[in-house]
Motif scaffolding. Structure first.
Motif, PDB file in Angstrom:
ATOM      1  N   ASN A  72      -6.923  -4.794  -3.833  1.00  0.00           N
ATOM      2  CA  ASN A  72      -6.367  -5.081  -2.508  1.00  0.00           C
ATOM      3  C   ASN A  72      -4.893  -4.706  -2.501  1.00  0.00           C
ATOM      4  N   ALA A  73      -4.595  -3.502  -2.070  1.00  0.00           N
ATOM      5  CA  ALA A  73      -3.226  -2.996  -2.097  1.00  0.00           C
ATOM      6  C   ALA A  73      -2.467  -3.432  -0.844  1.00  0.00           C
ATOM      7  N   GLY A  74      -1.156  -3.588  -1.006  1.00  0.00           N
ATOM      8  CA  GLY A  74      -0.312  -3.980   0.110  1.00  0.00           C
ATOM      9  C   GLY A  74       0.105  -2.824   0.992  1.00  0.00           C
ATOM     10  N   GLY A  75      -0.274  -1.612   0.632  1.00  0.00           N
ATOM     11  CA  GLY A  75       0.089  -0.444   1.427  1.00  0.00           C
ATOM     12  C   GLY A  75      -0.844   0.716   1.118  1.00  0.00           C
ATOM     13  N   PRO A  76      -0.849   1.741   1.964  1.00  0.00           N
ATOM     14  CA  PRO A  76      -1.697   2.906   1.735  1.00  0.00           C
ATOM     15  C   PRO A  76      -1.011   3.893   0.803  1.00  0.00           C
ATOM     16  N   SER A  77      -1.651   5.022   0.581  1.00  0.00           N
ATOM     17  CA  SER A  77      -0.992   6.075  -0.192  1.00  0.00           C
ATOM     18  C   SER A  77       0.158   6.654   0.625  1.00  0.00           C
ATOM     19  N   TRP A  78       1.074   7.325  -0.062  1.00  0.00           N
ATOM     20  CA  TRP A  78       2.268   7.847   0.608  1.00  0.00           C
ATOM     21  C   TRP A  78       1.924   8.821   1.738  1.00  0.00           C
ATOM     22  N   VAL A  97       8.301   1.402   4.034  1.00  0.00           N
ATOM     23  CA  VAL A  97       9.374   0.598   3.442  1.00  0.00           C
ATOM     24  C   VAL A  97       9.109   0.497   1.948  1.00  0.00           C
ATOM     25  N   ASN A  98      10.007   1.073   1.165  1.00  0.00           N
ATOM     26  CA  ASN A  98       9.876   1.035  -0.296  1.00  0.00           C
ATOM     27  C   ASN A  98      11.062   0.265  -0.868  1.00  0.00           C
ATOM     28  N   ASN A  99      10.828  -0.992  -1.238  1.00  0.00           N
ATOM     29  CA  ASN A  99      11.910  -1.830  -1.759  1.00  0.00           C
ATOM     30  C   ASN A  99      12.408  -1.291  -3.096  1.00  0.00           C
ATOM     31  N   THR A 100      13.703  -1.366  -3.286  1.00  0.00           N
ATOM     32  CA  THR A 100      14.302  -0.826  -4.512  1.00  0.00           C
ATOM     33  C   THR A 100      15.581  -1.585  -4.830  1.00  0.00           C
ATOM     34  N   SER A 101      16.184  -1.246  -5.940  1.00  0.00           N
ATOM     35  CA  SER A 101      17.481  -1.804  -6.322  1.00  0.00           C
ATOM     36  C   SER A 101      18.272  -0.715  -7.020  1.00  0.00           C
ATOM     37  N   PHE A 102      19.576  -0.806  -6.935  1.00  0.00           N
ATOM     38  CA  PHE A 102      20.429   0.176  -7.611  1.00  0.00           C
ATOM     39  C   PHE A 102      21.856  -0.357  -7.704  1.00  0.00           C
ATOM     40  N   ILE A 103      22.647   0.313  -8.497  1.00  0.00           N
ATOM     41  CA  ILE A 103      24.071   0.006  -8.588  1.00  0.00           C
ATOM     42  C   ILE A 103      24.797   0.819  -7.532  1.00  0.00           C
ATOM     43  N   TYR A 217       0.027   5.187  -4.555  1.00  0.00           N
ATOM     44  CA  TYR A 217       0.186   4.015  -3.685  1.00  0.00           C
ATOM     45  C   TYR A 217       1.478   3.293  -4.068  1.00  0.00           C
ATOM     46  N   GLY A 218       2.295   2.984  -3.089  1.00  0.00           N
ATOM     47  CA  GLY A 218       3.551   2.328  -3.415  1.00  0.00           C
ATOM     48  C   GLY A 218       4.160   1.586  -2.250  1.00  0.00           C
ATOM     49  N   ALA A 219       4.648   2.322  -1.277  1.00  0.00           N
ATOM     50  CA  ALA A 219       5.396   1.717  -0.179  1.00  0.00           C
ATOM     51  C   ALA A 219       4.484   0.973   0.789  1.00  0.00           C
ATOM     52  N   GLN A 220       5.038  -0.044   1.436  1.00  0.00           N
ATOM     53  CA  GLN A 220       4.361  -0.660   2.564  1.00  0.00           C
ATOM     54  C   GLN A 220       4.580   0.218   3.787  1.00  0.00           C
ATOM     55  N   ALA A 221       3.655   0.165   4.725  1.00  0.00           N
ATOM     56  CA  ALA A 221       3.726   1.046   5.886  1.00  0.00           C
ATOM     57  C   ALA A 221       3.392   0.267   7.156  1.00  0.00           C
ATOM     58  N   TYR A 222       4.113   0.606   8.230  1.00  0.00           N
ATOM     59  CA  TYR A 222       3.924  -0.044   9.521  1.00  0.00           C
ATOM     60  C   TYR A 222       3.720   1.011  10.594  1.00  0.00           C
ATOM     61  N   LEU A 223       2.808   0.721  11.523  1.00  0.00           N
ATOM     62  CA  LEU A 223       2.532   1.622  12.632  1.00  0.00           C
ATOM     63  C   LEU A 223       2.917   0.939  13.931  1.00  0.00           C
ATOM     64  N   LEU A 224       3.594   1.673  14.801  1.00  0.00           N
ATOM     65  CA  LEU A 224       3.851   1.219  16.168  1.00  0.00           C
ATOM     66  C   LEU A 224       2.859   1.933  17.068  1.00  0.00           C
ATOM     67  N   LEU A 225       1.950   1.175  17.662  1.00  0.00           N
ATOM     68  CA  LEU A 225       0.940   1.769  18.521  1.00  0.00           C
ATOM     69  C   LEU A 225       1.473   1.911  19.938  1.00  0.00           C
ATOM     70  N   ASN A 226       0.966   2.907  20.634  1.00  0.00           N
ATOM     71  CA  ASN A 226       1.333   3.101  22.031  1.00  0.00           C
ATOM     72  C   ASN A 226       0.800   1.949  22.875  1.00  0.00           C
ATOM     73  N   PRO A 227       1.477   1.599  23.973  1.00  0.00           N
ATOM     74  CA  PRO A 227       0.996   0.508  24.825  1.00  0.00           C
ATOM     75  C   PRO A 227      -0.445   0.747  25.257  1.00  0.00           C
ATOM     76  N   GLY A 228      -1.240  -0.303  25.186  1.00  0.00           N
ATOM     77  CA  GLY A 228      -2.629  -0.205  25.601  1.00  0.00           C
ATOM     78  C   GLY A 228      -3.588   0.259  24.522  1.00  0.00           C
ATOM     79  N   SER A 229      -3.074   0.667  23.368  1.00  0.00           N
ATOM     80  CA  SER A 229      -3.946   1.142  22.287  1.00  0.00           C
ATOM     81  C   SER A 229      -4.679  -0.031  21.634  1.00  0.00           C
ATOM     82  N   ASP A 230      -5.918   0.218  21.259  1.00  0.00           N
ATOM     83  CA  ASP A 230      -6.757  -0.798  20.631  1.00  0.00           C
ATOM     84  C   ASP A 230      -6.710  -0.621  19.114  1.00  0.00           C
ATOM     85  N   ALA A 231      -6.108  -1.592  18.432  1.00  0.00           N
ATOM     86  CA  ALA A 231      -5.982  -1.499  16.973  1.00  0.00           C
ATOM     87  C   ALA A 231      -7.352  -1.490  16.297  1.00  0.00           C
ATOM     88  N   GLY A 232      -8.280  -2.285  16.801  1.00  0.00           N
ATOM     89  CA  GLY A 232      -9.606  -2.330  16.207  1.00  0.00           C
ATOM     90  C   GLY A 232     -10.322  -0.994  16.314  1.00  0.00           C
TER      91      GLY A 232
END
Length: 793
Positions: A72-78, A97-103, A217-232
């Motif tokens: 059960n992955a938290g995100g799809p492939s890149w 969104v790929n969380n990271t850390s750096f100097i 597989y790594g980053a989490q991904a979010y989709l913004l659907l157009n108004p009226g679109s059916d996610a299902g």
């Protein structure tokens, strides 16, 4: 008339200062607790709901089916999000969104930034985070563009304008140009970051062709659907999409992906995907129940305490009725008294909430609210609640008191009837039912936290100091330098430590039938000393050894869970079997005893270990506890001498590992504190009923004393009635509390047992508390001079 009512109410309060104080404080404490819980619940339920497009934003997640398991992955492939955007007109935009850390460095100013993320250019289009400087459309478009929060910008650039200036980031000191400054993100968002780096930095410069990788597989991904679109409906199209774009690769690797859409507003509290379960809807439900219970207890107390004093105001009512006062006027007067008390309690509640909010934020482990007055609407809700409590709590005493027959009252024969007695006893049973349930729940929560802290984890985490070298080429030199410090007992290099993150690796392992079985396995990169350093027990074969030259390239160690995954009935059967993993081939040389490398919330997953010198960034140092500050100073001195100007960052493994239980511990602390408050308020209610009952039986007590009854006999007589109520409450509460806490424990893969003694302790605690509350009134009545009790005016 109103002025007269208020004047009489005020005089009555001044006349009965102790009663008024107890009544007002009971309401104040109850409403304050309820209000603070309300702020907590609003905060938890409000995660990422402040975005204007929240109803159209979905997180895209993935199940990966292999021949042996479903991951059960938290995100799809890149490659999925950009291709989904091109394929389906329903998708308006996507953000990975790929969380990271750096100097990060700016001149002589440098910090280790652990809360950063690579994000796609549509980030500010999809999410409503305020950009105070820069262009939302272009700020994250070009490679090596970086957007800072206002706090981060001030840290590196002071009061100067950071736009167009540069920062050096990562170990390679890449030059990033500041293209935007955003307001600090709200606390109740899962996307919280201090620095945002353009995703094109990663996909075009640091890891070209990442957008084309369907098996990574790594980053989490979010989709913004157009108004009226059916996610299902969109989700149902994903299988054909994957088959068309990636079918042959999935078939070849025997790893089949299934995509799902999770509403953004549900991710924090409802998703169980790896890295998502940072909230718990069951905790919200439990605290909602606690808030309602506390408010009910406070209201019950008001009725009990007011009715307990009804005998003192009975003659007042009788005189008023004789001189012509109507029942409606008396009802209004007593409801007015109740409202006045509640409004005073409301004012105290606001003040107490202001004082307690910082402590409450500390207990909750997060800034639930920046201030009581940050949302005036919440104060309005509290005021309405206070008025409703005043009306509801005042109706019964008002009707009872205003219905007294003046002739009977003025003759001194006053009784409220069996209905009133049953009501008051029922309220006390309800109060102690809640209290016993909370006591039992507190015992369970405490024992679960102790179980998690004291359980044998299968490795040693005490006195272990871990230094992050961030891949410094001098890491081995630093480690060798540590041998000159007397307090350093041993050290080891690794890419992961228990409680931290580790990569999942596409693996092929020879199974019981002799075939190479595909699986995605957790992987630790370690050195030759790691297993001994952490005192991990070997069940079969051996650990890594410098005496075998092939161990650095052709050897693998796995745990018991991995052995079972590939069908072996004993650890010995797995020794010598073949493996292929990330370009390496070889044989399994040892099997470790299972250890909890992720904590106790989930079951132990299959784990493999390999030698990989280039991936070893963490130095685990076993140190003596004597004079720890001097030891740390000595380690830091060697760090500066061997590594140079890179920040010295370290943590203690036991504290780091226990951070996984932070949310459960915060829940436990909150639960305990509110349970104590509920019990305290319940005691006030019992005190009220004891006062009332004692006042009703004062002449009976006097007669019994004249006839020879002893003080212990009278105390026993008065207390027995209340103990019956408490025992009834215990009988009701414990089965209900067991059911609720049994469901709460179900969230933990490893959990404490609910033992008989927990029921006994909860019941006995309630009995002791009730006895302590009632005994004071009982003893006071029992030692009263019978002459005073039997005197008639």
């Amino acid at each position: 008339m109103l002025k007269n009512y208020l004047k009489i109410a005020w005089r009555d309060m001044k006349k009965n200062k102790v009663f008024s104080f107890i009544n007002i404080m009971g309401l104040t404490v109850g409403m304050t607790a309820c209000f603070l819980i309300f702020l907590y619940i609003k905060f938890e339920l409000g995660y990422d709901k402040f975005h204007s497009n929240a109803d159209r934003i979905y997180r895209i997640v993935c199940d990966i089916k292999t021949p042996t398991e479903v991951l059960n992955a938290g995100g799809p492939s890149w490659a999925v999000p950009p291709n989904v955007k091109d394929e389906f007109p329903e998708v308006e935009a996507f953000v990975r969104v790929n969380n990271t850390s750096f100097i990060a460095k700016k001149g002589d100013v440098q910090f280790q930034e652990d809360n950063c993320a690579f994000v796609d250019s549509a980030f500010f289009q999809v999410f409503d985070f305020s950009l105070v400087k820069g262009d939302k459309q272009t700020a994250l478009k070009e490679p090596f563009s970086i957007v800072l929060t206002e706090t981060s910008a001030k840290k590196y650039f002071g009061n100067t304008d950071p736009i167009g200036q540069t920062l050096l980031i990562d170990e390679e000191e890449l030059t990033a140009t500041v293209t935007g400054v955003m307001a600090d993100m709200p606390e109740n968002t899962r996307l919280k970051a201090d620095m945002l780096v353009s995703m094109s930095t990663l996909t075009q410069k640091l890891n070209p062709k990442l957008d084309e990788q369907w098996g990574n597989y790594g980053a989490q991904a979010y989709l913004l659907l157009n108004p009226g679109s059916d996610a299902g409906a969109l989700q149902k199209k994903f299988p054909d999409f994957l088959e068309k774009r990636n079918g042959s690769e999935m078939k070849q690797s025997q790893m089949y992906a299934t995509l799902f859409l999770e509403p953004l507003k549900d991710v924090y509290l409802y998703s169980t995907r790896n890295g998502s379960n940072t909230g718990n809807i069951n905790n919200v439900y439990i605290f909602s129940m606690v808030a309602v219970f506390i408010l009910l207890i406070a209201s019950f107390n008001f009725i009990n305490l007011t009715t307990a004093r009804s005998t003192e105001r009975a003659k007042e009512v009788g005189i008023r009725k004789v001189v012509g006062a109507a029942k409606s006027q008396l009802t209004k007067q007593f409801i007015g008294d109740s409202l006045l008390l509640c409004l005073i309690a409301f004012l105290f509640t606001v003040g107490l909430s202001v004082l307690m909010l910082p402590l409450f934020n500390q207990l909750a482990g997060k800034p639930v609210s920046t201030g009581v007055f940050s949302n005036v609407g919440y104060i309005g809700i509290l005021l309405v609640a206070a008025i409703c409590i005043g009306l509801l709590a005042g109706i019964y005493p008002a009707l009872v008191l205003s219905a007294f027959k003046p002739v009977t009252v003025l003759k001194g024969r006053f009784a409220t009837g069996t209905k009133g007695i049953f009501l008051r006893k029922g309220l006390v049973i309800a109060q102690f039912t809640i209290s016993v349930a909370l006591i039992f729940g507190t015992i369970i929560v405490y024992n679960q936290m102790q179980y998690m802290r004291n359980q044998d984890l299968g490795f040693s985490k005490d006195q272990m100091l871990v230094v992050d070298t961030k891949g410094s080429p001098s890491k081995e030199a630093f480690r060798q330098a540590l041998t000159g410090i007397p307090a350093v007992k041993s050290s080891a290099l690794s890419g992961s430590v228990p409680g931290g993150g580790n990569p999942g690796a596409y693996s092929e392992i020879e199974n019981i039938t002799g075939d190479l079985q595909i699986a995605n396995l957790d992987l630790y990169f370690v050195d030759f000393d790691y297993i001994d350093q952490y005192q991990i027990k070997m069940l079969a074969g051996r650990g890594f050894s410098r005496d075998f030259g092939t161990d650095s390239t052709q050897a693998m160690v796995m745990n018991e869970a991995a052995v079972k995954l590939f069908g072996y009935s004993s650890p010995e059967e797995a020794i010598g079997k073949r493996f292929k993993q990330w370009g390496r081939e070889g044989t399994i040389i040892g099997v470790m005893k299972d250890f909890h490398f992720r904590g106790l919330q989930g079951k132990i997953e299959p784990l493999t270990m390999r030698i990989e010198p280039e991936a070893l960034n963490l130095v685990s140092i076993h140190v003596s506890t004597a004079n720890m500050p001097a030891t740390i100073a000595a380690i830091e001195k060697e760090w500066k001498a061997t590594v140079g100007n890179q920040p010295f960052n370290y943590f203690f493994l036991d504290e780091y590992f226990n951070r996984q239980y932070r949310s459960e511990e915060q829940f436990g602390r909150l639960f305990l504190n509110f349970a104590i408050l509920a019990i305290f308020i319940s005691c006030l209610g019992l005190f009220g009923l004891a006062s009332y009952s004692t006042a009703q039986r004062v002449k009976e007590i006097g007669i019994r004393k004249v006839l020879g009854a002893s003080v212990p006999n009278i105390v026993r007589m008065l207390s027995s009635d209340f103990m019956k109520l408490v025992l009834i409450a215990i009988g009701i509460a414990l089965p209900f509390a067991w059911w609720v806490m049994h469901r709460w424990l179900a969230d933990f893969a490893y959990q404490t047992d609910i033992s008989w003694w927990m029921f006994a302790v909860a019941g006995l605690t309630a009995v002791v508390i009730a006895l302590a509350t009632v005994s004071w009134q009982a003893i006071k009545a029992a030692v009263t001079n019978p002459v005073d009790s039997l005197r008639d005016e």
